[in-house]
Design a protein around this motif. Structure first.
Motif, mmCIF file in Angstrom:
data_model
loop_
_atom_site.group_PDB
_atom_site.id
_atom_site.type_symbol
_atom_site.label_atom_id
_atom_site.label_comp_id
_atom_site.label_asym_id
_atom_site.label_seq_id
_atom_site.Cartn_x
_atom_site.Cartn_y
_atom_site.Cartn_z
ATOM 1 N N SER A 106 -29.880 62.690 59.717
ATOM 2 C CA SER A 106 -29.240 63.368 58.888
ATOM 3 C C SER A 106 -30.728 64.171 58.160
ATOM 4 N N VAL A 107 -30.717 65.536 57.880
ATOM 5 C CA VAL A 107 -32.052 66.255 57.381
ATOM 6 C C VAL A 107 -31.825 66.871 56.192
ATOM 7 N N PRO A 108 -32.871 67.337 55.332
ATOM 8 C CA PRO A 108 -32.651 67.972 54.065
ATOM 9 C C PRO A 108 -32.467 69.391 54.606
ATOM 10 N N ASP A 109 -31.721 70.306 53.766
ATOM 11 C CA ASP A 109 -31.658 71.689 53.959
ATOM 12 C C ASP A 109 -32.690 72.587 52.981
ATOM 13 N N LEU A 110 -33.378 71.598 52.316
ATOM 14 C CA LEU A 110 -34.170 72.479 51.080
ATOM 15 C C LEU A 110 -35.804 71.813 51.792
ATOM 16 N N LEU A 111 -36.388 72.791 51.677
ATOM 17 C CA LEU A 111 -37.945 72.455 52.468
ATOM 18 C C LEU A 111 -38.787 73.382 51.661
ATOM 19 N N HIS A 112 -40.083 72.884 51.737
ATOM 20 C CA HIS A 112 -41.245 73.808 51.378
ATOM 21 C C HIS A 112 -41.602 74.735 52.437
ATOM 22 N N PRO A 113 -41.883 75.976 51.849
ATOM 23 C CA PRO A 113 -42.371 77.045 52.853
ATOM 24 C C PRO A 113 -43.309 76.647 53.861
ATOM 25 N N SER A 114 -44.443 75.633 53.313
ATOM 26 C CA SER A 114 -45.219 75.664 54.091
ATOM 27 C C SER A 114 -45.001 74.997 55.484
ATOM 28 N N LEU A 115 -43.935 74.013 55.411
ATOM 29 C CA LEU A 115 -43.330 73.279 56.558
ATOM 30 C C LEU A 115 -42.835 74.238 57.393
ATOM 31 N N VAL A 116 -42.216 75.252 56.912
ATOM 32 C CA VAL A 116 -41.546 76.657 57.854
ATOM 33 C C VAL A 116 -42.446 77.141 58.605
ATOM 34 N N GLU A 117 -43.555 77.741 57.905
ATOM 35 C CA GLU A 117 -44.702 78.548 58.556
ATOM 36 C C GLU A 117 -45.348 77.478 59.658
ATOM 37 N N ALA A 118 -45.374 76.279 59.378
ATOM 38 C CA ALA A 118 -46.165 75.230 60.121
ATOM 39 C C ALA A 118 -45.297 75.339 61.644
ATOM 40 N N CYS A 119 -44.213 75.323 61.455
ATOM 41 C CA CYS A 119 -43.352 75.474 62.717
ATOM 42 C C CYS A 119 -43.294 76.893 63.332
ATOM 43 N N GLY A 120 -44.018 77.895 62.846
ATOM 44 C CA GLY A 120 -44.007 79.218 63.468
ATOM 45 C C GLY A 120 -43.123 80.112 63.157
ATOM 46 N N MET A 121 -42.514 79.865 61.521
ATOM 47 C CA MET A 121 -41.574 80.977 61.347
ATOM 48 C C MET A 121 -42.073 81.429 59.869
ATOM 49 N N PRO A 122 -42.150 82.746 59.976
ATOM 50 C CA PRO A 122 -42.848 83.262 58.586
ATOM 51 C C PRO A 122 -41.863 83.310 57.548
ATOM 52 N N THR A 123 -42.240 83.075 56.181
ATOM 53 C CA THR A 123 -41.539 82.840 55.186
ATOM 54 C C THR A 123 -41.513 84.124 54.059
ATOM 55 N N ARG A 124 -42.424 85.318 54.358
ATOM 56 C CA ARG A 124 -42.742 86.272 53.631
ATOM 57 C C ARG A 124 -42.823 87.473 54.545
ATOM 58 N N GLY A 125 -42.502 88.623 53.980
ATOM 59 C CA GLY A 125 -42.771 89.630 54.841
ATOM 60 C C GLY A 125 -41.224 90.693 55.028
ATOM 61 N N PRO A 126 -41.342 91.873 55.366
ATOM 62 C CA PRO A 126 -40.110 92.486 55.488
ATOM 63 C C PRO A 126 -39.143 91.892 56.495
#
Length: 430
Positions: A183-203
């Motif tokens: 069971s995993v959390p749904d709230l994450l730090h944006p740096s973890l998202v970016e480390a997995c290759g998904m941008p968190t900022r931009g259009p």
């Protein structure tokens, strides 16, 4: 009888309240994410420069090799070099590169239906929305005033199918294929998202951000991110296969007519597969094929007609080395729609999260969708519909739903909602 609070307790509560009100932000500890460790030897080798440039061009122009090489002159340990190298995409599988801009169908289960055998009955095939709205518990209209566009409610038998699909998939993954359920959390730090290759900022980002008051928090778009982050700064000496059920939040939108209804929504339930294996193309390539075989088996058992696509370089995004998409046939639209995918990310994520194998090399990671509920429900309902609005339930789901067909309720028992556009409708003249 009312209890009076003592003076010390009142003073304590007052101090806590004042501290919370005066605090500029919600308390959150800083994230210590590992420093990205690029493959410096590969990047600086002149023999690889042309292939890297070609790869960048075919991966939608992500990264700037010339900038990386210029910054390398001042040292490969500088933060500017690390930041520029981190923007380079993963390498591309030779077969994906050779596809150019066209995907390749590598497996196909054709759609055969008794209604399609007779051309006169072809128009009897109804869309998912027209079949279910009102009859079996779908509401996806008039929701913008309280839950936003591209939202939906699943009720009654349709909600039962959602849970049946999730339980069936998890049972198969854990009992038949040896996955560990987490069971995993749904709230994450944006740096973890970016480390997995998904941008968190931009259009073009698909990420929802919480207000800054709550610290740096985003809503997860897939449990792949939390599963990869689970292994951050860890040594994995044997292959690990994990699966998770989570809600996925995506700020994506589409005006395509084929993607109306619940095909593309802002939140949905998904069962994700994730694996960490020893570094090297052989183990991760084998795991990717294993994931695709699992997906094909699950979808065949559900009775779906679908096709498996080997995706070209421009469809891989930044992290994937190789990717397969699976599309199910939607007979009312007479098109195929994506219901699943699997990707081999090699060491792209492990170099950013410091996930090591038994030889202290970087592990390879593989991910795949086992069940994305809204699109699976759409595909099943449309493909399994019979004459007179009868809808069969796949045999593998019947034990979970305690039924073998969707039953059409009499009009007197159907959910009937009237929508009023103005509150004046409820004000009676005095």
């Amino acid at each position: 009888m009312m209890l009076q609070k003592s003076a010390p307790m009142v003073n304590f509560c007052t101090r806590i309240a004042r501290r919370c009100l005066s605090s500029p932000a919600y308390p959150s500890s800083p994230l210590q994410i590992p420093r990205f460790q690029p493959n410096v030897e590969f990047i600086l080798d002149p023999q690889n420069h042309q292939s890297i440039r070609d790869n960048i061009q075919n991966r939608k122009g992500q990264g700037n090799l010339d900038q990386v090489l210029e910054l390398a002159k001042d040292g490969t340990d500088s933060s500017s070099f690390i930041s520029a190298a981190q923007k380079l995409p993963n390498e591309t599988h030779p077969e994906s590169f050779a596809l150019g801009g066209i995907h390749k169908v590598v497996h196909n289960i054709p759609f055969t239906h008794e209604l399609t055998k007779n051309p006169k009955k072809q128009n009897l095939i109804r869309s998912f929305e027209s079949l279910l709205r009102g009859n079996f518990g779908l509401r996806n209209q008039n929701l913008s005033h309280f839950s936003g566009e591209r939202s939906y409610y699943l009720l009654d038998q349709l909600a039962q199918m959602e849970h049946a699909l999730v339980n069936f998939t998890v049972d198969r993954l854990t009992h038949d294929y040896g996955f560990e359920l987490i069971s995993v959390p749904d709230l994450l730090h944006p740096s973890l998202v970016e480390a997995c290759g998904m941008p968190t900022r931009g259009p073009r980002t698909q990420i929802y951000h919480l207000e800054s008051f709550y610290g740096q928090q985003v809503l997860s778009g897939t449990s792949e991110i939390a599963l990869a982050s689970f292994f951050m700064n860890k040594r994995v000496e044997k292959p690990r296969k994990m699966c998770a059920v989570s809600r996925c939040y995506r700020a994506e939108a589409s005006r395509k007519k084929a993607e109306k209804g619940i095909y593309r929504v802002h939140q949905f339930t998904k069962v994700e597969m994730f694996a960490v294996v020893q570094g090297g193309l052989a183990p991760s390539s084998d795991m990717l094929e294993h994931f695709v075989d699992i997906q094909k088996t699950l979808f065949c058992d559900l009775g779906l007609a679908f096709q498996v696509l080997h995706m070209p370089a421009y469809e891989l995004g930044a992290p994937a080395y190789q990717k397969y998409d699976i599309e199910a046939y939607l007979p009312s639209r007479q098109i195929f729609g994506e219901i699943s995918s699997s990707s081999n990310c090699t060491d792209f994520q492990s170099r950013r999260l410091n996930i090591r194998d038994g030889q202290n090399g970087f592990c390879h990671t593989v991910n795949g969708t086992a069940c994305a509920v809204p699109r699976m429900v759409m595909s099943l309902i449309e493909q399994l519909q019979q004459a007179k609005m009868k809808i069969d339930i796949p045999p593998v789901l019947q034990p979970y739903m305690k039924a073998n067909t969707f039953s059409v309720r009499p009009k007197s028992q159907r959910l009937s909602l009237n929508y009023y556009q103005s509150p004046k409708r409820f004000h009676k003249p005095s």
